[in-house]
Every structure is written in structure tokens, then in C-alpha cells.
Design a protein around this motif. Structure first.
Motif, mmCIF file in Angstrom:
data_model
loop_
_atom_site.group_PDB
_atom_site.id
_atom_site.type_symbol
_atom_site.label_atom_id
_atom_site.label_comp_id
_atom_site.label_asym_id
_atom_site.label_seq_id
_atom_site.Cartn_x
_atom_site.Cartn_y
_atom_site.Cartn_z
ATOM 1 N N ALA A 1 -48.105 13.827 81.171
ATOM 2 C CA ALA A 1 -49.384 13.231 80.977
ATOM 3 C C ALA A 1 -49.328 11.480 81.621
ATOM 4 O O ALA A 1 -48.307 10.964 81.146
ATOM 5 N N ILE A 2 -50.222 10.971 82.144
ATOM 6 C CA ILE A 2 -50.036 9.686 82.754
ATOM 7 C C ILE A 2 -51.460 9.061 82.453
ATOM 8 O O ILE A 2 -52.599 9.532 82.718
ATOM 9 N N ASP A 3 -51.274 7.873 81.906
ATOM 10 C CA ASP A 3 -52.614 7.252 81.384
ATOM 11 C C ASP A 3 -52.357 5.525 81.178
ATOM 12 O O ASP A 3 -51.258 5.175 81.190
ATOM 13 N N ALA A 4 -53.348 4.838 81.332
ATOM 14 C CA ALA A 4 -53.027 3.321 81.277
ATOM 15 C C ALA A 4 -53.463 3.082 79.677
ATOM 16 O O ALA A 4 -53.631 3.934 79.053
ATOM 17 N N CYS A 5 -52.741 1.880 79.421
ATOM 18 C CA CYS A 5 -52.802 1.546 78.065
ATOM 19 C C CYS A 5 -52.919 -0.046 78.019
ATOM 20 O O CYS A 5 -52.503 -0.780 79.060
ATOM 21 N N SER B 1 -44.479 11.976 78.685
ATOM 22 C CA SER B 1 -45.779 11.098 78.779
ATOM 23 C C SER B 1 -45.375 9.781 79.555
ATOM 24 O O SER B 1 -44.236 9.087 79.486
ATOM 25 N N LEU B 2 -46.298 9.099 80.395
ATOM 26 C CA LEU B 2 -46.090 7.804 80.921
ATOM 27 C C LEU B 2 -47.393 7.177 80.900
ATOM 28 O O LEU B 2 -48.379 7.443 81.119
ATOM 29 N N ALA B 3 -47.232 5.934 80.039
ATOM 30 C CA ALA B 3 -48.263 4.883 79.798
ATOM 31 C C ALA B 3 -47.897 3.708 80.588
ATOM 32 O O ALA B 3 -46.902 3.035 80.524
ATOM 33 N N ALA C 1 -42.357 5.159 79.024
ATOM 34 C CA ALA C 1 -41.881 6.715 79.399
ATOM 35 C C ALA C 1 -41.376 7.424 78.279
ATOM 36 O O ALA C 1 -40.379 6.879 77.483
ATOM 37 N N ALA C 2 -41.628 8.618 77.936
ATOM 38 C CA ALA C 2 -41.209 9.458 76.658
ATOM 39 C C ALA C 2 -40.884 10.764 77.126
ATOM 40 O O ALA C 2 -41.882 11.366 77.813
#
Length: 162
Positions: free
Chosen positions: A81-85, A119-121, A97-98
Motif C-alpha cells: 500500500a502506497i499513500d501520501a501523508c 506500507s509506504l507513506a 516504510a513498514a
């Protein structure tokens, strides 16, 4: 982590899973510059030849369709999952990154299901009292650069070239 450390994150995943069973879930909308990171990244991943990408510029995966789009991912796939934060000033331009799910839309107060095995934010802007406004006014250049850094790192980590 810095952008130059991202390829090692993707390399770790590539060492454990075959790319044919990886789905990149790129969350966001093209209607907000800060939140466009996901669709921009998804479109760039397709250019690298990744075949399982959910969330691109022509077909974003956003708060309105996230649950439906998740339902279309094969159960045996490993989801990144990749998203902006938004984050603190010193984290601007960095990545979280987790090896765990991502909680989308947390910075704007929405309650969506946690998604992904990994995940990567990307911290595209500074967290403040008006997160929607901040995402609307985030510089597009920064978002485009970070999307490219993610896609380039994923390609390097999985041994793909354009």
C-alpha cells in the motif's frame, strides 16, 4: 527513510515474494495535488511493466472506492500500500516504510480500513490545523518527484528497467 533507501525496502519484499503475486495499491486522487502521489506512482509503476497496480491517474483508488478496489485484489496477492501523508517539518520529503498495513486518510480524519501487507507513506507536506487545505496546496513538483522516487526504487528493488 530517505529516497535512496527505498530500493532496499522493495528488494527485501522481492526476496520473499514473486512479483507476479505482488499488487501495488496506490491510494489517492488526482483532484488534490498532495493526494495525487498514489495515482502518479501507480501510473509510473505501470510504465515499468508491473502488471498488478491498483490506483493510477486514469483510474484512481480513493476514499470513495477503496473498499471495492481492495475487494478486487486476489486473496493470495501480497499488497504493498502506497499513500501520501502529512508529517512534522523535519520529515518533509521522507518516507515511512513498514512491514505492516497502512491506515489511509488518517491525516484528514477519515476512518478507512487498514490495507496492505507492506506500507509506504510519503510525507508530501507538513501537518497542520487544516489538512485538506494543506493537501490541496502541496507543491505538485514535490509530489511528482516523490512518486518517481518510489517507482524507480520499486523497479530497482524488483530488478526491472524501463
Amino acid at each position: 527513510m530517505k529516497a535512496d533507501e527505498l530500493s532496499s525496502f522493495f528488494r527485501e519484499i522481492a526476496e520473499q515474494h514473486v512479483v507476479e503475486q505482488i499488487t501495488f495499491l496506490c491510494i489517492g486522487t488526482d483532484r488534490s495535488t498532495g493526494d495525487a502521489l498514489g495515482p502518479l506512482t501507480g501510473s509510473k509503476l505501470l510504465e515499468y511493466g508491473f502488471s498488478h497496480v491498483v490506483g493510477t491517474l486514469p483510474s484512481p483508488c480513493d476514499a470513495d472506492n477503496l473498499v471495492v478496489r481492495i475487494g478486487g485484489i486476489p486473496a493470495e496477492h501480497i499488497v504493498i500500500a502506497i499513500d501520501a501523508c502529512l508529517g512534522p517539518p523535519l520529515a518533509l520529503g521522507f518516507f515511512f516504510a513498514a512491514h505492516e498495513p497502512l491506515q489511509p486518510a488518517q491525516s484528514v480524519g477519515l476512518h478507512l480500513p487498514a490495507v496492505g501487507h507492506y506500507s509506504l507513506a510519503a510525507i508530501v507536506d507538513i501537518n497542520g490545523p487544516k489538512p485538506y487545505r494543506t493537501l490541496q496546496t502541496t507543491p505538485l513538483y514535490r509530489v511528482m518527484l516523490m512518486a518517481e522516487q518510489i517507482a524507480d526504487a520499486a523497479a530497482a528493488g524488483f530488478g526491472r528497467v524501463r
